[in-house]
Structures are given as C-alpha cells and as structure tokens.
Scaffold this active site. Structure first.
Site, PDB file in Angstrom:
ATOM      1  N   CYS A 234       0.543  -0.990  -0.051  1.00  0.00           N
ATOM      2  CA  CYS A 234      -0.054   0.216  -0.246  1.00  0.00           C
ATOM      3  C   CYS A 234       1.062   1.361  -0.055  1.00  0.00           C
ATOM      4  O   CYS A 234       0.158   2.576  -0.392  1.00  0.00           O
ATOM      5  CB  CYS A 234      -0.475  -0.056   1.061  1.00  0.00           C
ATOM      6  SG  CYS A 234      -2.344  -1.379   1.326  1.00  0.00           S
TER       7      CYS A 234
ATOM      8  N   HIS B  31      -3.708   6.128   1.756  1.00  0.00           N
ATOM      9  CA  HIS B  31      -3.639   5.180   1.139  1.00  0.00           C
ATOM     10  C   HIS B  31      -5.347   5.100   1.868  1.00  0.00           C
ATOM     11  O   HIS B  31      -5.487   5.221   2.543  1.00  0.00           O
ATOM     12  CB  HIS B  31      -3.128   4.306   1.447  1.00  0.00           C
ATOM     13  CG  HIS B  31      -3.794   2.659   1.886  1.00  0.00           C
ATOM     14  ND1 HIS B  31      -4.191   2.118   0.463  1.00  0.00           N
ATOM     15  CD2 HIS B  31      -3.457   1.989   2.689  1.00  0.00           C
ATOM     16  CE1 HIS B  31      -3.838   0.898   0.954  1.00  0.00           C
ATOM     17  NE2 HIS B  31      -3.799   1.135   2.254  1.00  0.00           N
TER      18      HIS B  31
ATOM     19  N   ASN C  98     -10.339  -0.856  -1.474  1.00  0.00           N
ATOM     20  CA  ASN C  98      -8.815  -0.929  -1.416  1.00  0.00           C
ATOM     21  C   ASN C  98      -8.459  -1.659  -1.850  1.00  0.00           C
ATOM     22  O   ASN C  98      -8.204  -2.804  -2.059  1.00  0.00           O
ATOM     23  CB  ASN C  98      -8.529  -1.678   0.431  1.00  0.00           C
ATOM     24  CG  ASN C  98      -7.394  -1.008   0.784  1.00  0.00           C
ATOM     25  OD1 ASN C  98      -6.541  -1.217  -0.283  1.00  0.00           O
ATOM     26  ND2 ASN C  98      -7.023  -1.427   2.446  1.00  0.00           N
TER      27      ASN C  98
END
Length: 335
Positions: free
Chosen positions: A125, A260, A291
C-alpha cells in the site's frame, strides 16, 4: 601510483513534477450484499467498520498488467510525453502472476517505452509513494528524463472470500503517473521507512513453499485489524506531519489530502489528527472502489481531480502505509 581518470557522474534537473495521471478500475461493481454470505456478516457491519459500499473487481480474464496498461496509456497521452522518452517504468504491485520477470518490463513493452529500465516495487500500500520518491530521485540524478510510476493490483486473485479480516475490503485497479523535469518544485522531499517488528500484521496466510511441499492451502491476504488500525492512526499521522514539515508547508496550505484508501475510519481519524481545515478536500475513493493497495492513491487522486478540476496546481499530501509494515509520504503539486 597511477592516477585514475576523472569519472563522469550523471546529473539532472533540480526539480520534478507529476505531469498527468491515469486510472483503470475493475470492470465489475461488487456491492456488500454479494460478499456478506461467506463472511457471515451484513452490509451495515461493513459500512460501519470500513465505509465501503461497493468495490471494483476485475473479470477473470483481466490481469493486473492489463489494468496497468490502461491506466498508463491514459497518463502518457494526457502528459504529451513520447513513450520512447520514458527512461524508467516502476510498477508497485503484489499481484504479479509470476515471481519473475517483472510486471514493469512487460508494461514497458506494451506502452512503447522499450528499452526503459523497468522493475517492480514490493511495498504494497506504500508502493505508489515509494515509486514517486524514486522517480523524483532518478530524474534529478540524471538517470531518466521521464519516469512512469504505476500502482497495479488484482487483489481478488489472492483473497479468501470467507476471511473476515481483510477480504471484504479489497478491490482491483491501477493508477499511473508520468513524472518529469520541472522549472519549480513539484514533489517534496519524501518520508519513507518500515517497521519490520510488525512484519506479520498484514500479509499472506502462508508461503508458496508450504503450498508446494506440505499441502497447505493457497496463500491469501489477511491482517490483524486492531494492530494495523492503531499503527496507521497513531504512527502514520506522525509520518504525515513529518512530510508536511519536510515540504515546508502547513496543513492549511494544502488543497487536498490523499491517504491510502485503507479504511474510511482511518481516513477520518487522520484528518482529525492533522487538524485539517475544511478547505482541504479529502479523498474518499474507498467508498466505491475499495482498498486497492498500491493503486489506491493514484486512483483516489485521479477521481479527486475529475470531480474537482479546480484542485489542479494545488498542493496535496499523499501517504501510503501497509504490509511490511512500510510507509511513504510526500507533498506533490497536483497535475
């Protein structure tokens, strides 16, 4: 002793900036109702814990590099840069279908950037912010005139639909940026690092060796939710503030905050910790995209600019954090 000849070292421009962004999301819209059965949950539970209403996932025949190519072609076209002038292609991904060769090498060929240097970044990430940091350094060192930075993931290939720790969060997509020289500063000094003491807080359920030799199940993503939440909220807020300090700007000078897209609760808590004023637009792409790990920041930035074109030319603080545990942050001028 014979004197050595003077070596020539490469040097480049003083400043860099992001020229353009591109995006590609999975072709399938997957609402909470489609995934609550295997995890024995509810739409309300997922919304309250994560803020996710739908996530984008890719059909079986679409790979992460397909998504990367689509996003890259948009970014290159919008940038006006000849792909043959791209000196390096950096792809952050945990979704490559092979251990080697890199996804970046294949992508460079697909977009016409051969013989650019090409390599993958395994920073999950945080990978896109790692890529931007490296692109900035490569250009200023004179190693490349332009750099293509991509975050590309097909996380639906590596999830267990029955896993309640992370699987319901995840989506598929790719975001790309073309970075090049600038007359003024467009990318600040980056803050990056890792905390290997929490190496197993986010990662795979097993190893490929165990799968091959011991009859273990295929490794899938999982996480220790409470550990990750506490680390992200308290430790990463400090990193975000450090990035602002290194950039020499204050939160009220930002046009946007692009963290993020891990979890809406984390995004909201970040805003509180940083005391962001109402004038700062906060990216909340996770609500309908999910995500997407390394792809989440460029995807969120792309959507933010599409919905708020007036943000172009403004400052954005972007921060990535995740498996490793690794982190990266910088302030950029939005293209």
């Amino acid at each position: 002793m014979t004197s050595l000849p003077a070596l020539q070292q490469s040097t480049g421009p003083r400043f860099t900036r992001i020229y353009a962004l591109g995006a590609a999301r999975g072709d399938l819209v997957v609402p909470n109702e489609d995934i609550i059965g295997p995890i024995n949950s509810s739409d309300e539970w997922i919304r309250q814990r994560t803020g996710v209403i739908t996530r984008r996932r890719a059909s079986e025949n679409i790979t992460a590099v397909d998504l990367a190519e689509e996003a890259s072609r948009e970014a290159i076209e919008k940038s006006g840069v000849d792909p043959q002038k791209i000196g390096a292609v950096l792809v952050s991904t945990v979704s490559n279908t092979v251990q080697t060769p890199s996804m970046a090498a294949l992508l460079a060929d697909r977009v016409g950037a051969n013989p650019a240097a090409a390599y993958d970044i395994s920073a999950a990430c945080a990978g896109y912010t790692y890529g931007i940091a490296q692109a900035d350094a490569l250009i200023r060192a004179g190693l490349a005139e332009y750099v293509l930075v991509v975050g590309a993931e097909k996380l639906s290939d590596i999830i267990d639909p029955t896993d309640r720790t992370i699987s319901f969060l995840l989506g598929d997509g790719a975001g790309a940026a073309v970075v090049g020289p600038s007359d003024s500063a467009g990318i600040s000094a980056s803050v990056w690092g890792s905390d290997g003491s929490k190496w197993d807080a986010v990662g795979m359920s097993g190893t490929l060796k165990d799968y091959r030799t011991n009859g273990a199940e295929w490794p899938t993503l999982r996480q220790e939710g409470p550990t990750v939440f506490r680390w992200a909220v308290w430790e990463m807020a400090k990193v975000a503030q450090e990035a602002l300090d290194k950039a020499g700007v204050t939160s009220d000078q930002l046009a946007a905050f692009i963290p993020h897209q891990a979890n809406m609760r984390i995004v909201d808590e970040f805003a509180k910790q940083l005391k962001l004023p109402d004038t700062v637009v906060i990216a909340r792409d996770i609500e309908t995209t999910g995500n997407t790990s390394a792809a989440s920041i460029p995807l969120a930035a792309h959507r933010l600019l599409a919905e708020n074109p007036e943000l172009s030319g403004g400052l954005a603080l972007q921060i990535g954090f995740g498996a490793g545990l690794v982190f990266g942050a910088q302030v950029v001028v939005l293209p």
